[in-house]
Scaffold this motif. Sequence first.
Motif, mmCIF file in Angstrom:
data_model
loop_
_atom_site.group_PDB
_atom_site.id
_atom_site.type_symbol
_atom_site.label_atom_id
_atom_site.label_comp_id
_atom_site.label_asym_id
_atom_site.label_seq_id
_atom_site.Cartn_x
_atom_site.Cartn_y
_atom_site.Cartn_z
ATOM 1 N N ARG A 1 1.608 6.442 -6.794
ATOM 2 C CA ARG A 1 0.600 7.420 -7.201
ATOM 3 C C ARG A 1 1.107 8.847 -7.008
ATOM 4 O O ARG A 1 0.912 9.711 -7.874
ATOM 5 N N GLU B 1 0.831 -1.204 0.000
ATOM 6 C CA GLU B 1 0.000 0.000 0.000
ATOM 7 C C GLU B 1 0.867 1.256 0.000
ATOM 8 O O GLU B 1 0.555 2.234 -0.690
ATOM 9 N N ASP C 1 3.939 1.429 -1.187
ATOM 10 C CA ASP C 1 4.519 1.516 -2.534
ATOM 11 C C ASP C 1 3.508 2.067 -3.523
ATOM 12 O O ASP C 1 3.843 2.887 -4.390
ATOM 13 N N SER C 2 2.282 1.596 -3.401
ATOM 14 C CA SER C 2 1.240 2.084 -4.307
ATOM 15 C C SER C 2 0.992 3.571 -4.098
ATOM 16 O O SER C 2 0.847 4.338 -5.060
#
Length: 660
Positions: free
Chosen positions: A254, A247, A249-250
Amino acid sequence: MTGVPDLASPDVMAVLELLAAGAPTARFEELRRVARRGAASEAALVELDEAVQLASRVQARIGHAQQREAGLAALVDAAHDLTLVDGVDDLLHETVRRARRLLNLDMTYIGLRDADGKGTASFIRTAEGDTTSHSVGLKTTEDSGLGSLVQRSGAPAWTPDYLADNDIPHGPDIDAVVRAEGLHAIVAVPLGHGSRIFGTLYGADRKVRHFTPDEISLLRSLGRLAGVAIEHMRLLEATRAEVTELERDSSRARSSLDAQRRVEKAYIRLIDLVLSGCDPQTLAEAAVKELSGSLIVRDCVGRAVVVTGTPPRFEEDDVRRWTYDAHAAGCPVSMPQGGWVAPVTAGGENLGAIVLAPDEPLTEGFGVRLLQVTARAVALILLLQRTSVVAHDQIRDELLEELLSDIRPQPPQLIARARRLGIAVDEPHVMVVARSEGGSEGRAAAWASSYAHRTSGLMRVVDRCVTLLVPGEDPLAAGNAVSAELAPLLGHTVTVGAAGPVSGPEAVARAHREALSCLEALTELGNLGCVATPQQMGFLGVLLSETHGVGNYIESVIGPVIDYDSQRFTEFTRTLEAYFASSSSPTRAASKLHVHPNTVSRRLERITELLGPAWQTPERALEIQLALRLHRTRRTLQHRDATDRQARGAVSGRPDQAQI
């Protein structure tokens, strides 16, 4: 009567009725007492006793079954509760709590190996019913305690009285805790998953107790359930950690994508301004709206060409040093004072730098990236405006290469070309060759380019040696100036050889050879970090220099004494010769000169005023003696040459041309 009791007997039927009703043992005993007080026969009494014994056995079996059923029910409840716990620590606490209630123990505790289960030692992670602080955190090794037996065999181990049991491998630390807690009976079962054992579940009583097989089996079943639950909880926590990291990393991806899009939009706006023909000031003002703060665009020589907002108060030396670092790194670098410096380059050419003092710290994703693309946009607009300057720098490099080469065009052609570049090569220049004993060559090259522009000179960097041809008449001062700037910048000592002054293209190569010879001489002598010129190196300079001859050497060493003699008609030179010839003895020198010793002393005092107080040091004294000998030899040769010319004039009957 030893057979099966007669079920039709009234007494036996009464026993069966009590058994069916679940009557306590006292009721059976009361039935036997009533039968003995009555008129029952001996045979009937025997049958009644056998029936009561059988009823007791049946009751015991029923009680055992009920106990097992209760234990299994408690085990099922424990398994259910273990699935509801969140976290390994809470799971361990629930396990010891359930184990303590399951067997009605005084104390329960759990020892676990490392998280990977591969360690040889275990640590007590949690305990219930403990009365001291010694148990939790206790380290149990693989060669002591019940836990070591469990870890080696994978089977339960127990003892009714731990400290009195010599069959158990004892350890001083474990025995001390057992003694402090007042424990006697201890049982231990493995905690594991599959064939891997990663811990031990312990149960203990503060009295001697013999554990039954059912109790050991029940505790082992709880240990198996807890082992599976612990393993699953570890996997769950590891999975949660991985999910959390994914999460993050995501989220970072983003954020990076959003920042990249913002940078792309800003870059497009800046490029549109460049293509529309804006000047650097307009471009910088547009960029600073995105970056927030004050921004300065500096050219390749460090001059501020664009200033937006309130100029940041940075020390010039710091800005110059960090500018060199930015050019060497090829990317923006942060300054300790909170500012940023971004290199402005095009194809390896140093066009300048951007100095930014942001209102808020720059982020790597957006701020630093935007500063970098702003520097590229500034480089593009400067490149468009200074195309002629790029060709100008290339011509400057070619000019220095020709001046240093042995094959060059006629001097008037080189002088004219240099004049067009703003360099008066026919006026006095000095040559400086500097070599750093460490540091970045790219940083040195960036500094040399800036220094050459600042001084209207020429430069090149080859094999860590910076060669500079700069206007001036004092090579030593120029070498010291270069060393003072370059050494702190690189953080290493800089050895400098300098020569000159020279005027005209034909003398540049010779000055370069002399400066390089001084640099090599300093290296051979071990004087790294020093600055030297042929004039400064004394008699060695006569050997190194192609122009600094014997006359220059004599003049630099004892010139003041010779001039004083010629102006005042004194004999200080002769006094020096006698003084050194007498092993620096004023008395013996006075005897050779046929004067009073006080006269020699006064002359020596005056010589000290002319040559300085250090003229009698061994190194300086050697230089003076060499100069005196050379001076005497020159006078002898000059007198002989004059005598020969007079003789030739007398023979020819006309005066010598030298006399005229």
